[in-house]
Design a protein around this motif. Structure first.
Motif, short mmCIF file in Angstrom:
data_model
loop_
_atom_site.label_atom_id
_atom_site.label_comp_id
_atom_site.label_asym_id
_atom_site.label_seq_id
_atom_site.Cartn_x
_atom_site.Cartn_y
_atom_site.Cartn_z
N LEU A 99 0.81 -1.56 -0.20
CA LEU A 99 -0.06 -0.19 -0.01
C LEU A 99 0.74 0.82 -0.32
CD1 LEU A 99 -2.26 -0.28 2.63
CD2 LEU A 99 -3.15 -1.03 0.06
N TRP A 100 0.40 2.26 -0.79
CA TRP A 100 1.34 3.06 -0.50
C TRP A 100 0.00 4.27 0.05
CZ3 TRP A 100 0.82 1.04 -4.93
CH2 TRP A 100 -0.22 1.16 -6.22
N ALA A 101 0.75 5.94 0.44
CA ALA A 101 -0.16 6.86 1.19
C ALA A 101 0.48 8.33 1.14
CB ALA A 101 -0.08 7.06 3.25
N CYS A 102 1.68 7.66 -0.40
CA CYS A 102 1.70 8.82 -0.94
C CYS A 102 0.43 9.84 -1.44
CB CYS A 102 3.02 7.94 -2.31
SG CYS A 102 4.41 6.91 -1.54
N LYS A 103 1.05 11.07 -1.36
CA LYS A 103 -0.47 12.29 -2.55
C LYS A 103 -0.27 12.66 -2.78
CE LYS A 103 -3.14 11.25 1.55
NZ LYS A 103 -4.71 12.50 2.66
N GLY A 104 -0.11 12.38 -5.05
CA GLY A 104 0.19 13.78 -5.47
C GLY A 104 0.28 13.10 -6.71
N LEU A 105 1.05 13.85 -7.73
CA LEU A 105 1.48 13.42 -9.06
C LEU A 105 2.74 13.87 -9.10
CD1 LEU A 105 -1.91 14.13 -9.34
CD2 LEU A 105 -0.92 14.02 -12.60
N GLU A 106 3.05 12.70 -10.04
CA GLU A 106 5.13 12.26 -9.88
C GLU A 106 5.45 13.88 -11.09
OE1 GLU A 106 8.50 8.66 -10.54
OE2 GLU A 106 7.01 9.49 -11.96
N ALA A 107 6.36 14.33 -10.07
CA ALA A 107 6.46 15.40 -10.68
C ALA A 107 7.89 15.11 -12.30
CB ALA A 107 7.89 16.59 -10.07
N VAL A 180 -9.18 7.96 -5.77
CA VAL A 180 -8.94 7.74 -4.13
C VAL A 180 -7.73 8.96 -4.89
CG1 VAL A 180 -7.96 7.01 -2.61
CG2 VAL A 180 -10.24 6.28 -3.07
N GLU A 181 -6.66 8.89 -5.62
CA GLU A 181 -5.20 9.37 -6.11
C GLU A 181 -5.67 10.43 -6.36
OE1 GLU A 181 -2.56 5.19 -6.38
OE2 GLU A 181 -3.09 6.30 -8.66
N ILE A 182 -6.78 10.88 -7.29
CA ILE A 182 -6.38 12.23 -7.56
C ILE A 182 -7.22 13.03 -6.99
CG2 ILE A 182 -8.40 13.48 -9.32
CD1 ILE A 182 -8.80 11.72 -11.25
N GLY A 183 -8.56 12.22 -5.37
CA GLY A 183 -8.73 13.42 -4.46
C GLY A 183 -7.16 13.70 -3.78
N ALA A 184 -7.12 13.07 -2.96
CA ALA A 184 -6.02 13.03 -2.32
C ALA A 184 -4.47 14.12 -3.09
CB ALA A 184 -5.26 11.68 -2.37
N GLY A 234 -16.63 11.28 -1.09
CA GLY A 234 -16.67 10.32 -0.12
C GLY A 234 -15.04 10.87 0.56
N LEU A 235 -14.99 9.98 1.29
CA LEU A 235 -13.59 10.34 2.57
C LEU A 235 -12.98 10.72 1.54
CD1 LEU A 235 -13.65 7.35 5.30
CD2 LEU A 235 -14.06 9.44 5.03
N ALA A 236 -11.77 10.31 0.92
CA ALA A 236 -11.02 10.99 -0.54
C ALA A 236 -11.00 11.99 -0.90
CB ALA A 236 -10.30 9.65 -1.15
N GLY A 237 -12.53 12.01 -0.88
CA GLY A 237 -12.65 13.42 -2.25
C GLY A 237 -13.65 14.67 -0.80
N ILE A 238 -14.87 14.59 -0.78
CA ILE A 238 -15.24 15.44 0.07
C ILE A 238 -14.52 16.20 1.56
CG2 ILE A 238 -17.39 14.95 0.69
CD1 ILE A 238 -18.25 17.78 0.36
N GLY A 239 -14.20 14.35 1.84
CA GLY A 239 -13.65 14.29 3.27
C GLY A 239 -12.24 15.06 3.62
N ASP A 240 -11.32 14.88 2.65
CA ASP A 240 -9.87 14.86 2.87
C ASP A 240 -10.35 16.67 2.26
OD1 ASP A 240 -7.88 14.45 3.41
OD2 ASP A 240 -6.33 13.55 1.74
N LEU A 241 -10.90 16.93 1.41
CA LEU A 241 -10.69 18.54 1.65
C LEU A 241 -10.83 19.23 2.40
CD1 LEU A 241 -10.80 20.80 -1.12
CD2 LEU A 241 -13.11 20.60 -1.40
N MET A 242 -12.24 19.21 2.86
CA MET A 242 -12.59 19.96 4.26
C MET A 242 -11.50 19.88 4.86
SD MET A 242 -16.99 18.74 4.92
CE MET A 242 -16.42 17.54 4.78
N LEU A 243 -11.02 19.05 5.60
CA LEU A 243 -10.33 18.65 6.60
C LEU A 243 -9.00 19.76 6.06
CD1 LEU A 243 -8.90 17.65 9.23
CD2 LEU A 243 -7.75 15.98 7.83
#
Length: 330
Positions: A99-107, A180-184, A234-243
């Motif tokens: 699993l990975w918890a890396c958030k973004g697009l590779e530069a 989920v990756e795009i939301g992150a 969901g959590l990975a979209g609006i949830g993570d955005l709000m936080l």
């Protein structure tokens, strides 16, 4: 099941502490001095000094030792470290799910994490993403949170949820790893924009409008790249955005606040002292969006402020002066 967590920053350490509630966990860091200090102090004094390690958590400087006998490997590095970590695992002959918890697009490549994994991992190894609204400090303290485990293989995602879910960190399964990756990734860009708006005291109305239209940008980008629009609700979209856009612990929001004070990018990053994934991600998202013909005006504005030295006041005038149109979520 033994879990190996690769990356001893704040988030990697918090997840290692929390998952050690259920199983043995080894936390790996490439920095020998940091490992020695964590072993001595039984906490990560650099990032989470007030979060003690449980007895079920060990620390190692050897990746080979950390992954030995592991039933699951969790990579918690900045996006820039994902490819190198996957290469190292391949060189060690790893066969455990990742699993990975890396958030973004590779530069430079504009690749999402699962696309990087496709290039660096054997196809038979199960893989997925952990993401959701969660600040490391709160998770490490034992405050309740919920995140998503996403994988193209829904059965694998559900198995990880069953293995790792705790009464403190609740897990949900998803088969939409792209969404989920795009939301992150993109929520960090929107958090920078929200920080700018709040730093300029534009008001709660402006913040609500900005985040609503930001969510629409996230959804358009998600659909264009093959994700499901409902994932953004969901959590990975609006949830993570709000936080991330409103929470005072957010590094990306802090970037926006500092930009509103008039600092340039170098000054912002020096003041921040930590990685803010929204900065490199903004450029890659905009490049991808322009190539696909996707309208993302907030993302473009963030890039203009970050990289083109455009005044924040000019950006606000441009956004508010756009031609009226029918509202659409996507």
């Amino acid at each position: 099941m033994k879990l190996a967590v690769l990356g001893a920053g704040a988030w990697g350490t918090a997840l290692a502490i929390r998952f050690a509630d259920r199983q043995a966990v080894t936390l790996w860091s490439r920095e020998a001095d940091q490992v020695a200090l964590m072993q001595q102090e039984r906490c990560n004094t650099r990032y989470l000094p007030n979060a003690s390690f449980p007895d079920t958590l060990t620390v190692s400087h050897s990746m080979a030792d950390a992954i030995a006998g592991a039933g699951l490997i969790l990579i918690v590095t900045p996006m820039s470290g994902l490819r190198g970590t996957l290469k190292a695992l391949a060189e060690l002959g790893n066969t455990a799910p990742v699993l990975w918890a890396c958030k973004g697009l590779e530069a430079g490549t504009m690749l999402l994490p699962h696309q990087v994994a496709e290039q660096e991992m054997p196809t038979h190894i199960a893989r997925g993403m952990l993401s959701g609204p969660s600040f490391a400090q709160e998770v490490a303290k034992g405050l309740p949170a919920a995140v998503t485990i996403a994988a193209s293989d829904a059965a694998f995602a559900q198995q990880v949820v069953n293995d790792l879910n705790t009464n403190i960190l609740r897990l949900y399964a998803s088969d939409d790893i792209i969404g989920v990756e795009i939301g992150a990734a993109v929520k960090n860009v929107m958090a920078i924009a929200a920080g700018v708006a709040d730093g300029l005291n534009l008001g709660l109305n402006a913040r609500a409008a900005l985040l609503t239209r930001g969510l629409a940008e996230m959804a358009r980008f998600c659909v264009a790249l093959g994700g499901k629009p409902e994932t953004m609700m969901g959590l990975a979209g609006i949830g993570d955005l709000m936080l991330t856009a409103t929470g005072d612990l957010s590094r990306n929001r802090r970037v926006g606040l500092l930009l509103a004070q008039g600092l340039d990018l170098d000054g912002v990053l020096k003041n921040l002292g930590h990685v803010a994934e929204g900065v490199p991600t903004a450029r890659e998202v905009l490049r991808q969006a322009e190539g696909l013909g996707i309208e993302m005006p907030i993302t473009r504005s963030v890039c203009q402020v970050l990289f083109d030295n455009v005044a924040v006041s000019d950006i606000i005038a441009e956004l508010m002066g756009r031609s009226p149109k029918m509202e659409a979520a996507v």
